[in-house]
Scaffold this active site. Structure first.
Site, short mmCIF file in Angstrom:
data_model
loop_
_atom_site.label_atom_id
_atom_site.label_comp_id
_atom_site.label_asym_id
_atom_site.label_seq_id
_atom_site.Cartn_x
_atom_site.Cartn_y
_atom_site.Cartn_z
N ALA A 65 0.71 -0.99 0.11
CA ALA A 65 -0.12 -0.09 -0.08
C ALA A 65 0.81 1.30 -0.18
CB ALA A 65 -0.89 -0.05 1.19
N GLY A 109 0.50 -5.08 0.93
CA GLY A 109 -0.63 -5.23 -0.09
C GLY A 109 -0.38 -5.84 -1.45
N GLU A 112 -0.70 -9.31 -0.75
CA GLU A 112 -2.20 -9.84 -0.36
C GLU A 112 -2.88 -9.53 -1.82
OE1 GLU A 112 -1.80 -6.64 2.62
OE2 GLU A 112 -3.08 -7.83 3.71
N GLU A 132 4.76 -5.21 6.95
CA GLU A 132 3.80 -4.30 7.58
C GLU A 132 4.54 -3.93 9.14
OE1 GLU A 132 2.54 -6.56 5.82
OE2 GLU A 132 0.93 -5.85 4.69
N1 CO8 Z 1 4.53 3.22 -0.91
C1 CO8 Z 1 4.93 4.35 -1.27
N2 CO8 Z 1 6.13 4.55 -2.02
C2 CO8 Z 1 6.78 3.46 -2.08
C3 CO8 Z 1 6.68 2.06 -1.68
C4 CO8 Z 1 5.38 1.99 -0.93
N3 CO8 Z 1 4.78 1.10 -0.34
N4 CO8 Z 1 7.60 1.19 -1.88
C5 CO8 Z 1 8.27 1.84 -2.67
N5 CO8 Z 1 7.95 3.16 -2.96
C6 CO8 Z 1 8.74 4.52 -3.49
C7 CO8 Z 1 9.89 4.82 -2.48
O1 CO8 Z 1 9.77 5.75 -1.73
C8 CO8 Z 1 10.62 5.45 -3.64
O2 CO8 Z 1 10.36 6.60 -4.08
P1 CO8 Z 1 11.31 8.04 -3.86
O3 CO8 Z 1 12.17 7.67 -4.94
O4 CO8 Z 1 10.21 9.11 -4.39
O5 CO8 Z 1 11.76 7.99 -2.58
C9 CO8 Z 1 10.47 4.48 -4.95
O6 CO8 Z 1 9.36 3.86 -4.69
C10 CO8 Z 1 11.57 3.37 -5.22
O7 CO8 Z 1 11.89 2.76 -3.95
P2 CO8 Z 1 13.00 2.68 -3.19
O8 CO8 Z 1 14.19 3.55 -3.48
O9 CO8 Z 1 12.94 2.30 -1.81
O10 CO8 Z 1 13.55 0.94 -4.00
P3 CO8 Z 1 14.52 0.06 -3.71
O11 CO8 Z 1 15.04 -0.64 -4.56
O12 CO8 Z 1 15.76 0.64 -2.85
O13 CO8 Z 1 13.70 -0.74 -2.45
C11 CO8 Z 1 11.82 -2.12 -1.63
C12 CO8 Z 1 13.00 -1.50 -2.66
C13 CO8 Z 1 12.75 -2.76 -0.61
C14 CO8 Z 1 10.57 -2.33 -2.14
C15 CO8 Z 1 11.59 -0.60 -0.68
O14 CO8 Z 1 11.05 0.16 -1.49
C16 CO8 Z 1 10.30 -0.96 0.45
O15 CO8 Z 1 10.97 -1.64 1.39
N6 CO8 Z 1 9.09 -0.25 0.05
C17 CO8 Z 1 8.16 -0.55 1.04
C18 CO8 Z 1 7.80 -2.19 1.09
C19 CO8 Z 1 6.47 -1.92 2.36
O16 CO8 Z 1 6.97 -1.77 3.47
N7 CO8 Z 1 5.48 -2.46 1.90
C20 CO8 Z 1 4.33 -2.51 2.89
C21 CO8 Z 1 3.23 -1.28 2.94
S1 CO8 Z 1 2.33 -1.39 3.86
C22 CO8 Z 1 0.97 -2.20 3.32
O17 CO8 Z 1 1.19 -2.96 2.24
C23 CO8 Z 1 -0.33 -2.39 4.12
C24 CO8 Z 1 -1.37 -3.04 3.24
C25 CO8 Z 1 -2.70 -3.17 3.91
C26 CO8 Z 1 -3.43 -1.92 3.69
C27 CO8 Z 1 -4.79 -2.22 4.26
C28 CO8 Z 1 -5.59 -0.72 4.49
C29 CO8 Z 1 -6.70 -0.63 5.27
#
Ligand code: CO8
Length: 258
Positions: A65, A109, A112, A132
């Protein structure tokens, strides 16, 4: 219909839906999830579609998400908006089969969403996870329930509690994905599977999907009864007569979805 966060291509009865927010690794924001719900509803209604392939990019199916969109929300916000709730339900309400073709990250997400599809084919570079916990929350669109059913309590609990990722080999070994293919072959393989499905009797396809899903919704006894009645009902179709006649006559069946 034109979408801003995804693309849809329809060819030979297969709808290929690609999530397309490369700047955020296809993170699921409200617009994307809403557009995806609309695209799936359209595909479900479209006579030119018999099977759907849902994919992302080679780097990310979806990295979860959208954290930027969620970060400042309060409990009251997410509760009253029912963040993603209704739109995610539209995915599982889709009657036509949906294959998730996962390359790269399928996290939170994103994992999921893949699990809400009917089956997952993944690329060798796929990484699945429910990280998460690192954000001070837990899965919110089915992860604690679906991952546990796919891979069992121990592995699911470890992934949800530690946030560790699972690679493609482990995902296949654990039953999370139906198979792993070379990354460059992911879309051709997923589309080929979708084409194979589109050549079957679509009545039997619907019945098979409904019956397998019953395994998650009811007791074994009720599920087996549901399957038996569906199996028996298919004997009222022309496609059953055609399928069995074709086998006996050693020819390919010509299903007409009747
Ligand atoms: N949300 C928003 N932006 C994101 C997300 C995300 N989940 N993941 C990556 N991005 C963005 C980064 O912020 C970055 O943008 P910017 O250059 O503007 O800073 C761009 O994508 C590229 O990402 P990275 O530079 O971090 O790329 P890397 O190759 O270094 O890393 C990863 C890749 C490992 C995937 C890393 O981006 C990461 O850890 N992302 C987050 C993963 C995460 O924690 N996901 C869980 C999110 S919470 C969730 O999914 C809850 C679901 C349930 C919701 C239900 C609602 C009721």
């Amino acid at each position: 219909m034109a979408y801003q966060t995804l693309t849809v291509e329809i060819d030979d009865y297969v709808a290929l839906i690609r999530l397309n927010r490369p700047e955020a690794l296809n993170a699921l924001n409200a617009q994307l999830v809403s557009e995806l719900g609309n695209a799936l509803a359209d595909a479900d209604q479209n006579e030119k579609v018999r099977c759907i392939v849902l994919t992302g990019s080679e780097k990310a199916f979806a990295a979860g998400a959208d954290i930027k969109e969620m970060a400042a929300k309060s409990y009251v916000d997410v509760y009253t908006e029912d963040l993603f709730g209704a739109d995610i339900d539209r995915i599982t309400a889709t009657r036509k089969p949906i294959i998730a073709a996962v390359a790269g990250y399928a996290l939170g997400g994103g994992c999921e969403l893949a699990m809400a599809c009917d089956f997952i084919i993944c690329a060798e570079n796929a990484k699945f996870g429910q990280p998460e916990i690192n954000l001070g929350v837990i899965a919110g669109i089915g992860g604690t329930q679906r991952l546990t059913r796919f891979v069992g309590k121990s592995k699911s609990m470890e992934m949800h509690l530690t946030g560790r990722f699972m690679d493609a080999t482990e995902a296949e070994r654990s039953g999370l994905v139906s198979r792993v293919v070379p990354t460059t072959k992911l879309i051709p393989e997923a589309v080929a599977a979708a084409k194979k499905i589109s050549e079957k009797s679509q009545i039997a396809v619907l019945a098979a999907k409904e019956a397998v899903n019953r395994a998650y919704e009811t007791t074994l006894r009720e599920g087996i009864l549901f399957e038996r009645r569906s199996f028996q009902a298919l004997f009222s179709t022309e496609d059953q007569k055609e399928g069995m006649a074709a086998f006996l006559e050693k020819r390919e069946p010509q299903f007409r979805d009747r």
